[in-house]
Scaffold this active site. Sequence first.
Site, PDB file in Angstrom:
ATOM      1  CD  GLU A  38       0.592  -9.461 -13.487  1.00 23.10           C
ATOM      2  OE1 GLU A  38       2.008  -9.902 -13.484  1.00 23.10           O
ATOM      3  OE2 GLU A  38      -0.647  -8.683 -13.104  1.00 23.10           O
ATOM      4  CE  LYS A 107      -0.824  -7.577  -9.775  1.00 17.92           C
ATOM      5  NZ  LYS A 107       0.150  -7.394 -10.848  1.00 17.92           N
ATOM      6  CB  CYS A 140       3.217  -9.207 -10.859  1.00 13.85           C
ATOM      7  SG  CYS A 140       4.185  -7.561 -11.773  1.00 13.85           S
ATOM      8  CB  VAL A 167       5.774  -2.659 -16.226  1.00  9.41           C
ATOM      9  CG1 VAL A 167       5.161  -3.092 -17.873  1.00  9.41           C
ATOM     10  CG2 VAL A 167       4.881  -1.533 -15.044  1.00  9.41           C
ATOM     11  CG  MET A 168       7.176  -0.090 -12.280  1.00 10.51           C
ATOM     12  SD  MET A 168       7.091   0.917 -10.079  1.00 10.51           S
ATOM     13  CE  MET A 168       6.677  -0.867  -9.479  1.00 10.51           C
TER      14      MET A 168
END
Length: 259
Positions: A38, A107, A140, A167-168
Site C-alpha cells: 500500500e 480502499k 490492508c 501496524v497491528m
Amino acid sequence: MHVAVVQTDPKFGEVTANVHAAVNLMQSARADFYVLPELFNTGYNFADSDEVARLAEGVTGFTYHVIAEFARCHACYVVYGFAERAEKIYNSAALIGPTGHIGLYRKVHLFDRENTLFEPGNLGFPVFNLPIGNIGIMICFDWLYPESARTLALKGAQLIAHPSNLVMPYCPDAMVTRCLENRVFAATADRVGEESREGVHLHFIGQSEIVSPSGEILVRLGGEGEEIRVVEVELSLANIKRLNKHNDLLKGRREDQYR
Ligand code: ACM
C-alpha cells in the site's frame, strides 16, 4: 504461475527513490505477477490532507510510467498501492499489465487517520480476469472485514492481491482464515520500517506472505528488511469450493439466515 510479494521500506515523500528501490527488488526475482505494498511510492504517515494532495498522482502519473515500463519489458502484471488524485483523493491500488493500465481498486475500509486523509473507495471490490488467472484486489485493513475477501471470492477471484501497510500484529495469521473460508490464494505485500511524523510514530510489521486456499502459508517474510519472494501457485486450486460430498463452500451459504 509465479507470484512475488515485494516487501519494501519506503522513505516518506521520496517517491522517485521509493519507486526505483521497488523496481530494483523486482528486477532481482522473476515472476508473472508482483504485489507491492500500500502507498509504496509515498510512504504512509501523512501530516495532513494538503500533504496527501501534494504527493498524490493521477492513474498515469510518474509511478505508473516506471511500473508500466517494467511490466512491458518483463511481460508481467503488477499491483501497487498509491495515493490517487482523481475528483477526490483515494488510497488506491492499480493493476498494470504488459500493455499498461488494466484497473483500479480504491480502499473501501479506511484505517484510523486515513479517514481524515482519503475519500472512502467507491469502486466496490473488483476482480480482473487475466491470462494468468482471476485477480481480486483489497488493501490492508480490508482484511478485518471478512466481507471484502468474501465479495472477491463470490466474484470469482482465485488470488487476492493485498497491498498493505500493517501496524497491528493480527493480519498475517488472520489471512490464513480469509483464504480458508473462501478457498482462495492471497498475496499480502507489506512494508517494513518506521515513520515518525508530526508526533505520530508508526512501526510497520513486514511479514508479507502468500497463503493457499487450504490455509497453508506458502511463504512468510521477516519483520524487518526489504525482501522479495516468489512462489509458484496453481490458481485453478481456488476453483475447488467443494469440501466433501455434502458441502460446497459458497453454494452452502444461507443468505436468508444472515440478516
Ligand atoms: C492499514 O490499513 N494500513 C492498517
